[in-house]
Design a protein around this motif. Structure first.
Motif, PDB file in Angstrom:
ATOM      1  N   ILE A 186       1.129  13.539  -6.500  1.00 20.36           N
ATOM      2  CA  ILE A 186       2.081  12.443  -6.283  1.00 20.36           C
ATOM      3  C   ILE A 186       3.011  12.398  -7.487  1.00 20.36           C
ATOM      4  CG2 ILE A 186       2.334   9.945  -6.080  1.00 20.36           C
ATOM      5  CD1 ILE A 186      -0.322   9.921  -4.579  1.00 20.36           C
ATOM      6  N   TYR A 187       4.300  12.458  -7.212  1.00 23.01           N
ATOM      7  CA  TYR A 187       5.297  12.566  -8.280  1.00 23.01           C
ATOM      8  C   TYR A 187       5.781  11.193  -8.764  1.00 23.01           C
ATOM      9  CZ  TYR A 187       9.436  14.264 -10.749  1.00 23.01           C
ATOM     10  OH  TYR A 187      10.380  14.540 -11.707  1.00 23.01           O
ATOM     11  N   THR A 188       6.097  10.334  -7.820  1.00 18.89           N
ATOM     12  CA  THR A 188       6.492   8.949  -8.138  1.00 18.89           C
ATOM     13  C   THR A 188       6.026   8.052  -7.003  1.00 18.89           C
ATOM     14  OG1 THR A 188       8.660   9.172  -7.053  1.00 18.89           O
ATOM     15  CG2 THR A 188       8.572   9.623  -9.426  1.00 18.89           C
ATOM     16  N   PRO A 189       5.805   6.759  -7.280  1.00 14.47           N
ATOM     17  CA  PRO A 189       5.897   6.058  -8.577  1.00 14.47           C
ATOM     18  C   PRO A 189       4.625   6.278  -9.392  1.00 14.47           C
ATOM     19  CG  PRO A 189       5.256   4.521  -6.887  1.00 14.47           C
ATOM     20  CD  PRO A 189       5.482   5.830  -6.179  1.00 14.47           C
ATOM     21  N   ALA A 190       4.667   5.923 -10.671  1.00 12.58           N
ATOM     22  CA  ALA A 190       3.527   6.109 -11.550  1.00 12.58           C
ATOM     23  C   ALA A 190       2.306   5.332 -11.078  1.00 12.58           C
ATOM     24  CB  ALA A 190       3.898   5.696 -12.973  1.00 12.58           C
ATOM     25  N   GLY A 191       2.541   4.187 -10.446  1.00 13.12           N
ATOM     26  CA  GLY A 191       1.433   3.365  -9.974  1.00 13.12           C
ATOM     27  C   GLY A 191       0.617   4.030  -8.885  1.00 13.12           C
ATOM     28  N   VAL A 196      -4.169   5.502  -4.915  1.00 18.42           N
ATOM     29  CA  VAL A 196      -4.270   4.255  -4.140  1.00 18.42           C
ATOM     30  C   VAL A 196      -2.861   3.781  -3.844  1.00 18.42           C
ATOM     31  CG1 VAL A 196      -5.100   1.883  -4.079  1.00 18.42           C
ATOM     32  CG2 VAL A 196      -6.461   3.666  -5.219  1.00 18.42           C
ATOM     33  N   LEU A 197      -2.530   3.685  -2.548  1.00 21.98           N
ATOM     34  CA  LEU A 197      -1.181   3.338  -2.113  1.00 21.98           C
ATOM     35  C   LEU A 197      -1.217   2.056  -1.289  1.00 21.98           C
ATOM     36  CD1 LEU A 197      -0.271   6.941  -0.978  1.00 21.98           C
ATOM     37  CD2 LEU A 197       0.610   5.831  -3.014  1.00 21.98           C
ATOM     38  N   THR A 298      -5.198   3.811   1.443  1.00 22.36           N
ATOM     39  CA  THR A 298      -4.140   2.835   1.700  1.00 22.36           C
ATOM     40  C   THR A 298      -4.740   1.430   1.727  1.00 22.36           C
ATOM     41  OG1 THR A 298      -3.113   4.499   3.124  1.00 22.36           O
ATOM     42  CG2 THR A 298      -2.200   2.275   3.200  1.00 22.36           C
ATOM     43  N   VAL A 299      -4.168   0.570   0.914  1.00 19.51           N
ATOM     44  CA  VAL A 299      -4.636  -0.829   0.865  1.00 19.51           C
ATOM     45  C   VAL A 299      -3.484  -1.729   1.302  1.00 19.51           C
ATOM     46  CG1 VAL A 299      -6.297  -0.337  -0.963  1.00 19.51           C
ATOM     47  CG2 VAL A 299      -3.978  -1.061  -1.565  1.00 19.51           C
TER      48      VAL A 299
END
Length: 310
Positions: A186-191, A196-197, A298-299
């Motif tokens: 995953i490149y972005t975002p850092a979060g 966990v998305l 995914t949450v």
């Protein structure tokens, strides 16, 4: 010359001249100490004929011309091959007219760790003035510095029967074969780095193609990588699967959208479905790591509500 029973002979050894020519060897009786048995001692033997000659044709010495080359695949013609690959060595041979018509052979010698398909020695056609012989050679399993492949042709001189030999060399070098590795993150975002998305989230997925071998890939040839998203995820065009083309050493970014509902652990996968060609083999590269994946969960997205009361 001493006569025995009215006959006599003498043997001379000659070396042929250095030039191609027709020479004449002549023997002449210039004097005799013999006397006719029926005449007085002071009467010399009658000399007839008093001379004789023989014509000698001097041909060129037996010679061979040996011209080896690598003829395939196209990427190996420069003498650089990839580990484990096979290639064809072809040798053109010319026989001059002074080479005998039979007992002609060609032999190949390869560096250590190389091998030959079939016999290293090949019989060559009789009587012909030229011949072509080929061998399939297998390169070493590891990289090796430049060394020689030697082709030696054996034959015999037509007139003297003396052995004739001629050799020629080819330089050959082995590099490690092109080996492809696909990776993703995953490149972005850092979060989202932790996998966990949130629902309804947009992020960028990076897919990278690396070559761990010394051999490069053919020109701008690309590798096909199939990208597959978990159920409910989609690319910008609303699809969940697509094939992208990646060049050696490059990374591409794909914009991805998460589902509208939460999901337990799933995976996005990137898989090589067609490898770019190795520059030396002119065939698909070895796939070292053909599949990569990123695990994601995914949450529900964060929701803020505000109530105003009076």
């Amino acid at each position: 010359v001493q006569l025995v029973n009215n006959q006599g002979s003498i043997v001379y050894n000659f070396n042929a001249s250095d030039t191609v020519d027709t020479d004449l060897i002549r023997a002449t009786i210039v004097d005799t100490a013999s006397s006719d048995i029926n005449n007085y001692d002071n009467i010399s033997v009658y000399k007839s004929p008093a001379a004789d000659s023989v014509s000698i044709l001097v041909n060129p010495a037996g010679a061979l011309a040996v011209s080896p080359s690598i003829t395939g695949p196209a990427g190996a013609i420069d003498g650089i091959v990839s580990s484990d690959q096979s290639f064809t060595v072809e040798t053109s041979i010319l026989f001059n007219p002074s080479i005998g018509d039979s007992l002609r052979t060609a032999e190949i010698s390869v560096p250590a760790d190389y091998s030959i398909q079939g016999s290293t020695v090949r019989s060559l056609p009789d009587t012909v003035s030229s011949a072509v012989v080929t061998w399939t050679v297998f390169a070493s399993e590891t990289a090796s510095p430049a060394s020689d492949i030697t082709i030696t042709v054996h034959a015999y001189e037509r007139n003297s029967g003396a052995p004739v030999q001629s050799s020629s060399q080819l330089s050959i070098e082995t590099v490690t074969k092109a080996s492809l590795v696909v990776s993703d993150s995953i490149y972005t975002p850092a979060g989202a780095y932790d996998g966990v998305l949130s629902t309804y989230q947009e992020f960028e997925w990076s897919i990278t193609l690396s070559n761990t071998g010394q051999a490069s890939l053919v020109g701008n040839d690309t590798t096909d990588v199939e990208l597959t998203l978990p159920e409910g995820y989609q690319f910008a065009d609303a699809s969940s699967q697509r094939t992208v083309k990646i060049t050696e050493g490059d990374s591409i970014l794909q914009r991805v959208y998460t589902d509208s509902v939460a999901h337990s652990l799933a995976s996005m996968t990137a898989e090589i479905t067609r490898a770019a060609n190795d520059i030396n083999t002119s065939a698909p590269s070895f796939i070292q790591t053909g599949q990569s994946g990123t695990s994601i969960t995914t949450v529900p997205r964060a929701e803020i509500s505000m109530n105003i009361t009076i």
